[in-house]
Write an enzyme that holds these catalytic residues in place. Sequence first.
Site, PDB file in Angstrom:
ATOM      1  N   GLU A 269     -15.661   4.682 -17.655  1.00 33.60           N
ATOM      2  CA  GLU A 269     -14.747   3.538 -17.610  1.00 33.60           C
ATOM      3  C   GLU A 269     -15.182   2.506 -16.573  1.00 33.60           C
ATOM      4  OE1 GLU A 269      -9.900   2.804 -17.737  1.00 33.60           O
ATOM      5  OE2 GLU A 269     -10.709   4.785 -17.249  1.00 33.60           O
ATOM      6  N   HIS A 290     -26.862  28.077 -23.048  1.00 37.01           N
ATOM      7  CA  HIS A 290     -27.106  28.759 -24.313  1.00 37.01           C
ATOM      8  C   HIS A 290     -26.853  27.849 -25.513  1.00 37.01           C
ATOM      9  CE1 HIS A 290     -27.582  32.805 -22.531  1.00 37.01           C
ATOM     10  NE2 HIS A 290     -26.818  32.294 -21.587  1.00 37.01           N
ATOM     11  N   LYS A 401      -5.011  -0.433 -26.117  1.00 37.11           N
ATOM     12  CA  LYS A 401      -3.601  -0.316 -25.763  1.00 37.11           C
ATOM     13  C   LYS A 401      -2.778  -1.406 -26.439  1.00 37.11           C
ATOM     14  CE  LYS A 401      -4.220   1.775 -21.165  1.00 37.11           C
ATOM     15  NZ  LYS A 401      -4.015   1.578 -19.707  1.00 37.11           N
TER      16      LYS A 401
END
Length: 428
Positions: A269, A290, A401
């Site tokens: 951000e 792994h 938003k």
Amino acid sequence: MHIDFGNALSTETTHGVSEASLQRLDERVVRAHDRIETGIEDREFGYACLALPEDTDADAIREAVAGFDPEAVLTVGIGGSSLGADTITAALGLEGHYTLDNIDPQYTRRLLDRLPLSETLVNVVSKSGTTAETLANFLVVREAMADAGVEWTDRTVVTSGDSGPLVELAETHDLPTCRVPEGLPGRFSALSPVGLLPAAALGGDIEAVLEGGAEGRASLEPSLFDCPAYAYGAVSYALEQRGATTNAFVPYAEDLEPFGEWFAQLWAESLGKDGLGQTPARALGVTDQHSQLQLYRAGRKDKLVTLVRPRERTDIDIPETNVEELSYLGGETLGELLDAEFEATEASLVAAGQPNVRIEIDRLDAHGVGELLYGMEAACILAGELSGVSTFTQPAVEWGKRAARGLLGAGEFEEAEAVKDKTVRRVE
């Protein structure tokens, strides 16, 4: 905090950075340090986070949670309002901290059904007091408490700014409060009440966390060769300029996994602007050796791999075994095995031409996590200065938003129209 960037040098890998380049870059680090110091002294927006070890009032936080002895703390917040608190409580080994930082109804219902609501302290966090996800979850939590016969006003503390709906709610119901300091984007608020209150409520040593942050503050020197935080920020920047557009962040301690999530928000951000920024990729050592290590060694050479560990830890002996193939483990410890795998991973990455940097703290305790959080914030701010981006803003996040608010009928937002114009090409 200790940084070792030897495995990121061009003498070790063709995708690394040369000492000469870093010497030249250090001239810019000196200028950036002067800018950062001015910002700290003047408590400018964003830079003020680096003054938190001095400015945060631990007594005020303890006063806000005085009288509570919760079995659980439920933080209702999102992003920077929860990730720092998760990092600190996990690093301190404090059990009983939960977060509602998503609005997945299935998860929310499952969590509320298993929490002992009569023994839970609800910690609702939003600087503006208008964060849609946080307030929606808080309303759901209030209703769940009422349904369980719990008076929510007896079990709630508010962490917010100077004004807004949450502040008004706290005043109306005489709820204990903590103030989110001015000048802080949420992702830089870990060393404020935003990050420290849950740990305080659960008996954690928040004073030691702030002392660790203060040590990080004292280590800010005007050279990447003298300052661990600046070393990491500068080397990360230099490698990004050479094509390392992914930062694979790999803590080698289970209790640092939330720290990896906090770092991902901080780095993405803050630095993801103007076509720049490294994409953080979260992993956990040794688990992801792994799986993801295959990509880091044999995939595109577009990565910086950051390996994080404490130098000291409690340990467990590995019992002797009669199985011949496993006999080499007998007499060793889990910590020795973990260290061997850490160092083998470093070497394997260099052998494959993949730059990597080692970050270490002395111990994973309150002091260590405070120093680590402070150091990464300073590193991020330096990287932003070197990149020339607006480190403390998040315009792309705000776009989403506004679109969501428009779709929910909270006003007229042109961004919502873009959602309606989506091209549909289904395969069912």
